[in-house]
Every structure is written in C-alpha cells, then in structure tokens.
Design a protein around this motif. Structure first.
Motif, mmCIF file in Angstrom:
data_model
loop_
_atom_site.group_PDB
_atom_site.id
_atom_site.type_symbol
_atom_site.label_atom_id
_atom_site.label_comp_id
_atom_site.label_asym_id
_atom_site.label_seq_id
_atom_site.Cartn_x
_atom_site.Cartn_y
_atom_site.Cartn_z
ATOM 1 N N THR A 35 0.867 -1.184 0.000
ATOM 2 C CA THR A 35 0.000 0.000 0.000
ATOM 3 C C THR A 35 0.902 1.233 0.000
ATOM 4 O O THR A 35 2.054 1.178 0.434
ATOM 5 N N TRP A 36 0.374 2.347 -0.473
ATOM 6 C CA TRP A 36 1.180 3.579 -0.559
ATOM 7 C C TRP A 36 0.260 4.801 -0.499
ATOM 8 O O TRP A 36 -0.943 4.708 -0.773
ATOM 9 N N SER A 37 0.846 5.912 -0.137
ATOM 10 C CA SER A 37 0.157 7.203 -0.132
ATOM 11 C C SER A 37 -1.040 7.167 0.816
ATOM 12 O O SER A 37 -0.885 6.869 1.995
ATOM 13 N N VAL A 38 -2.229 7.427 0.311
ATOM 14 C CA VAL A 38 -3.435 7.496 1.143
ATOM 15 C C VAL A 38 -4.219 6.190 0.968
ATOM 16 O O VAL A 38 -5.284 6.156 0.370
ATOM 17 N N GLY A 39 -3.618 5.075 1.419
ATOM 18 C CA GLY A 39 -4.288 3.784 1.344
ATOM 19 C C GLY A 39 -4.438 3.224 -0.059
ATOM 20 O O GLY A 39 -5.353 2.452 -0.325
ATOM 21 N N ILE A 40 -3.554 3.582 -0.978
ATOM 22 C CA ILE A 40 -3.647 3.133 -2.369
ATOM 23 C C ILE A 40 -2.960 1.782 -2.532
ATOM 24 O O ILE A 40 -1.819 1.602 -2.112
ATOM 25 N N THR A 41 -3.661 0.823 -3.148
ATOM 26 C CA THR A 41 -3.086 -0.481 -3.471
ATOM 27 C C THR A 41 -3.123 -0.669 -4.988
ATOM 28 O O THR A 41 -3.733 0.113 -5.716
ATOM 29 N N GLY A 42 -2.490 -1.741 -5.441
ATOM 30 C CA GLY A 42 -2.505 -2.044 -6.863
ATOM 31 C C GLY A 42 -3.898 -2.272 -7.413
ATOM 32 O O GLY A 42 -4.135 -2.110 -8.611
ATOM 33 N N TYR A 78 -3.451 10.407 -5.210
ATOM 34 C CA TYR A 78 -4.650 10.185 -4.395
ATOM 35 C C TYR A 78 -5.846 10.980 -4.931
ATOM 36 O O TYR A 78 -6.948 10.435 -5.127
ATOM 37 N N ILE A 79 -5.662 12.251 -5.218
ATOM 38 C CA ILE A 79 -6.753 13.090 -5.712
ATOM 39 C C ILE A 79 -7.208 12.624 -7.093
ATOM 40 O O ILE A 79 -8.408 12.580 -7.386
ATOM 41 N N TRP A 80 -6.257 12.231 -7.936
ATOM 42 C CA TRP A 80 -6.608 11.724 -9.261
ATOM 43 C C TRP A 80 -7.486 10.477 -9.143
ATOM 44 O O TRP A 80 -8.518 10.366 -9.806
ATOM 45 N N LEU A 81 -7.088 9.524 -8.307
ATOM 46 C CA LEU A 81 -7.886 8.310 -8.126
ATOM 47 C C LEU A 81 -9.246 8.623 -7.511
ATOM 48 O O LEU A 81 -10.267 8.061 -7.924
#
Length: 199
Positions: free
Chosen positions: A31-38, A62-65
């Motif tokens: 996981t990375w950044s603000v709870g982002i996974t693959g 994070y904002i883009w996702l």
C-alpha cells in the motif's frame, strides 16, 4: 455538490493518513500514499518500495484516483440526489474504505429519507473492529454535518524490515491540497474552513 473540494479531500485524508513509500497493510498488501493499493489500477509495488515520494506527489495520485475512480460511482449511487458537501465527503470516505457504495443498503434508505434506518445500516459496516471509530465519524458527518478534520493529517514513517507504518506526525496539508484541487488560485480565495483543533 458533485465535485471534490479541499475540505472533502482533507476529511478522507485525515481518516486514512499518508505514507510516502510502500508499506504492508494489516493484511500484508503493499500500500502507498493514502491507502492506495494495486487494486486501484495504480501500480504500487515495487514502484514505491524503498522509494519515498514527495507529499505533493502522494496527494496528486490520491486526488486523481478519488476524482476518476471513486467519485463517479458515488454520484451514480446518489442518482438524482444532489449531495451536500458533507454528504459527499462521508460517502466518498465510506467507498474509498469499502468499495461497496453500489451494494450498501444504507444508500437506498438514505435516499428515501429513512435517516435512522440508513444510519443503523451504515454503522453495520464495522469490520474489522479497528474501523468502528472511523465509521462513527463518517456517520456523524453524513447525518449531522460534523466534520472531523482541521486541515491536518497523520504522515507516517515506515519501519523496516517489517514495512509497517509507524510514528505518525500530524502535518497541515490544507494549502497543498487546495493548490492541487484548484491550481493557480489566488492565495486568499480558498481557505479551508477549520473546525476546532483536534484534541
């Protein structure tokens, strides 16, 4: 309200926290950044393992996702209801955490005006037990308009070799978020409305 605002972005950020390099979550998932996974479609491992990124880059992805992958299904779930800012923030936080906005029974009850039934159904999304406090904050935001962030968020270090997040330091990220949401804004035009400081 059918678009992101700095306040919405900061609310979810305060719930999740930020980690500048890849770490293993409680399930062992990178996981990375603000709870982002693959699973988000953005490759996390091995891209960010032992490769810390600037806070601004973490927030940019994070904002883009949030805007491209999470906002559309939340707006679809609300259908013709135009959510208030606090309603959109709570629903986005719920969906970012669960991915379940399309199948959560609280949504239909909320749209029918069955507030008590909707709140009860919302709070039943309480697994694992560590999520209970967050779900209560989201419910307070959704049903009462009670924001919990003050523009700050926990930024974690990563312990090695376990790759677990540790030692959060609360940082004011309001200006960075506002700049990313509205590039080129005059400095005085976008002030994050701050509730009382976190105790």
């Amino acid at each position: 309200m059918r678009s992101l605002t700095p306040r919405i972005v900061l609310e979810l950020l305060a719930q999740e926290g930020l980690v500048r390099e890849a770490y293993r979550d409680s399930q062992g998932i990178w996981t990375w950044s603000v709870g982002i996974t693959g699973a988000s479609g953005h490759r996390v491992y091995p891209r960010y393992k032992d490769n810390p990124q600037p806070v601004s880059r973490c927030l940019e992805v994070y904002i883009w996702l949030l805007r491209e992958r999470y906002l559309p299904p939340v707006l679809d779930a609300f259908a013709s209801h135009d959510p208030a800012e606090h309603e959109l923030a709570a629903a986005l936080s719920f969906h970012w955490n669960t991915g379940a906005i399309r199948r959560a029974s609280w949504v239909a009850r909320f749209l029918r005006g069955e507030r008590e039934a909707a709140r009860s159904a919302f709070l039943r999304w309480n697994r694992p037990p560590a999520i209970v406090a967050r779900r209560r904050r989201e419910a307070a935001l959704l049903f009462e308009g009670a924001w919990s962030n003050n523009g700050t968020a926990p930024v974690y270090s990563v312990a090695k070799p376990s790759y677990r997040p540790i030692r959060p330091v609360w940082q004011d990220l309001s200006e960075t978020v506002a700049d990313l949401i509205e590039p080129g804004r005059p400095d005085e035009s976008m002030q994050v409305r701050r509730p009382a400081a976190r105790a």
